[in-house]
Design an enzyme around this catalytic site. Structure first.
Site: not given
Length: 500
Positions: A96, A171, A195
Site C-alpha cells: 500500500k 483507501s 479501508s
C-alpha cells in the site's frame, strides 16, 4: 500442475485453468516450496498480467519489475540451496502506498510527497519480506489515505474491475482491484474507517480489519491512541489467514501489540459453525441508511448462516456515541499526522484533506475527553452484547460501487451525505468498537456489482471471525466470480478518463 477456478455465476468470465495469477496464495506458496513452479515463473506471470490489465484499472503504481525479477531469481537459488524459507517465499506483493518501502517511491497519493523515497521499510513490509514475499511496487490510495474512494492528484483514479466506470473503494482500493484482477495473490492494507473492508466489498475479495494490536505498526506517532490498524487482504479467507500469520505477533516498538504469535493463524480453518449465535442488523441499530440494492444482495447471505446451523436473529449492540468517537478521533489523528504541513502546502491539498485537518485544529481537551469516555462506555456495551451472541453480521458498505468521477456518493437510500465520511458509517462505527471485522464476498447487485458481508466478532476474536467467514465462503463461493474477460485479458477500455 493445474488449478481449476470455478465460478458461481454462468455469466462470469472463464478463467484459464493454468493461469498462475488466479491460484490461491496457499497453493502458489506450496508449489514453489515443492519446486513444481519457480518464483521467477510466478513473478513473471504477475508482471505480464500487470502489463496487460493495469493500464485500464490503475491499481499498481511505482512498479519495480526489474527488482522483482532479481529477487525472484534469488528466491529460487535460496530454495535450491536447501535453506529454510518463509511461508510466503516467492509470492509477489505490491505494498500500500501509505506504507514506507526502502528504496521505492512512497507518495501517500499526495503532491506533497510525490517524489519521496524512504530509506526504511514499514514494519508490515518488513514482515512480509522477511517471510519471503517479493515486492512488485505499490498499490494506489486516496490522497493521504483519506476516504474510501481511491483517487489522487499523483496517479489518478483506480477503477473497479467489475465495471471500469465505478469506484474501487479505498483507501486500500489499489490493493483490492489488483487482487481481483490477479495482479497479486495477497496484499497489505490499513483501516481507520473501513479501508480494508470497503475495497474488499467493492472488488469481491476478502479484507480483515484485525483487533487493535494484532498487527503491530511502526513507526507510529501516537501508538497508544490510534483507531487505525494494519491488516491483510486476499481473494480467499484462507489466504487472508496465511498473510495474517506473517503480519501478526508482538513487537516491542508497538506498545499495543498483542502477545499471541502470528503462527496461531496458520492452522486449518474449521468450517463447522453449527450452534453459533448470530446477530444480523441491516442498519447497525442506529438507522444507518443502506441502498436497497445492497440490502437485496445481502438478504440471501444472512440465510446461509441459518442453513449452516447457526441461530440467527436480528439484533445489534447499542452503538450510540460511536459517531462522535470516530469523528473526533479521526480529526485528531489527521491533525497530528498532517497539521504541520497545512500552512506550507494548503494549496497542494484537496478541500477534504484541508477540512479534516482543520476539524482537528478546532478540537479542545474536553472534546478528546468526551471521545475517550464515550468509547469506554461503547466498549462495555459491545462486550456485554457478545456475551449473548458469537457473531454480528452487517453490511460492509452502504452503497454498491459508485461512479468513479464522483468524490463520494451524494446520497444513500435518499439520505443526503454531507461529507466524504458520511457514507462510510457502516464500517467506521465498528472501527471504534475495537472488534475484528471481516469483509467477505456475499453477492452481486442486479447490475453485476460486488457486495460484501461484514462479519464482526468479539474483542480479540480474530480467529472466530476468520472461521465464520471461511464457512460462509465455502458455502457460497461468491468470491470465485471474476471480473469480465475483457478486463482480465487486457482489452478493457476506458472511454472517460476525466476522473484520472
Amino acid at each position: 500442475m493445474n488449478r481449476t477456478v470455478t465460478t458461481s455465476d454462468a455469466s462470469a468470465s472463464d478463467v484459464d485453468t493454468t493461469d498462475l495469477c488466479f491460484w490461491t496464495a496457499t497453493d502458489l506458496a506450496a508449489a514453489i516450496r515443492r519446486r513444481e513452479v519457480s518464483a521467477r515463473e510466478v513473478v513473471t506471470a504477475h508482471l505480464e498480467r500487470i502489463e496487460r490489465v493495469n493500464p485500464a484499472v490503475n491499481a499498481i503504481v511505482s512498479l519495480v519489475a526489474d527488482r522483482a525479477l532479481e529477487q525472484a531469481a534469488e528466491a529460487d537459488e535460496l530454495l535450491a540451496s536447501g535453506a529454510d524459507t518463509g511461508p510466503l517465499h516467492g509470492l509477489p506483493v505490491a505494498h500500500k502506498d501509505l506504507h514506507d518501502t526502502a528504496g521505492i517511491r512512497t507518495t501517500f497519493g499526495s503532491p506533497v510527497f510525490a517524489d519521496r523515497v524512504p530509506d526504511r521499510d514499514h514494519l508490515v513490509v518488513q514482515r512480509l519480506r522477511g517471510a519471503g514475499a517479493i515486492t512488485l511496487g505499490k498499490t494506489n490510495v486516496p490522497e493521504l489515505g483519506m476516504g474510501s474512494h481511491t483517487v489522487n492528484p499523483v496517479f489518478g483514479a483506480t477503477r473497479n474491475p467489475y465495471d471500469l466506470s465505478r469506484s474501487a473503494g479505498g483507501s486500500s482500493g489499489g490493493a483490492g482491484a489488483a487482487l481481483a484482477c490477479g495482479m497479486q495473490p495477497i496484499a497489505d492494507g490499513s483501516d481507520t474507517g473501513g479501508s480494508l473492508r470497503n475495497p474488499a466489498s467493492f472488488n469481491n475479495v476478502v479484507g480483515l480489519r484485525p483487533s487493535p494490536g494484532r498487527v503491530p505498526s511502526w513507526p507510529d506517532k501516537a501508538p497508544w491512541g490510534q483507531i487505525s490498524v494494519k491488516g491483510p487482504m486476499a481473494r480467499t479467507v484462507t489466504d487472508v489467514a496465511l498473510t495474517l500469520s506473517v503480519m501478526a505477533g508482538p513487537d516491542p516498538r508497538d506498545p499495543r501489540s498483542l502477545e499471541t504469535p502470528g503462527s496461531a493463524f496458520a492452522g486449518q480453518l474449521d468450517g463447522d459453525v453449527r450452534g453459533l449465535r448470530v446477530a444480523w442488523s441491516p442498519d447497525l441499530g442506529v438507522a444507518v441508511p443502506v441502498d436497497a440494492e445492497v440490502r437485496d444482495a445481502l438478504r440471501p447471505a444472512v440465510d446461509v448462516f441459518a442453513e449452516l446451523g447457526c441461530e440467527v436473529e436480528e439484533a445489534c449492540p447499542d452503538l450510540s456515541g460511536a459517531d462522535e468517537v470516530f469523528l473526533i478521533q479521526r480529526a485528531w489523528q489527521m491533525e497530528l499526522a498532517y497539521g504541520p504541513l497545512l500552512e506550507e502546502h494548503r494549496h497542494r491539498m484537496s478541500s477534504d484533506v484541508v477540512w479534516n485537518i482543520e476539524q482537528g485544529w478546532g478540537l479542545s481537551g474536553p472534546d478528546l475527553g468526551l471521545a475517550q469516555s464515550q468509547q469506554a462506555a461503547l466498549y462495555h456495551r459491545v462486550r456485554t452484547f457478545f456475551e449473548t451472541y458469537d457473531l454480528l453480521l452487517l453490511p460492509v458498505s452502504q452503497v454498491a460501487p459508485f461512479d468513479v468521477r464522483l468524490p463520494y456518493p451524494g446520497s444513500v437510500d435518499g439520505t443526503p451525505m454531507e461529507t466524504y465520511l458520511d457514507w462510510m458509517r457502516s464500517a467506521y462505527l465498528i472501527s471504534v468498537t475495537g472488534c475484528p471485522a471481516l469483509s467477505v464476498p456475499a453477492g452481486f447487485t442486479a447490475g453485476g456489482l460486488p457486495v460484501g458481508l461484514q462479519v464482526v466478532g468479539p474483542h480479540r476474536g480474530d480467529w472466530e471471525v476468520l472461521r465464520a467467514g471461511y464457512a460462509f465462503e465455502q458455502a457460497t463461493r461468491v468470491g470465485d466470480r471474476r471480473p469480465p474477460a475483457a478486463v482480465l485479458e487486457g482489452s478493457g477500455s476506458v472511454s472517460d478518463r476525466s476522473a484520472s
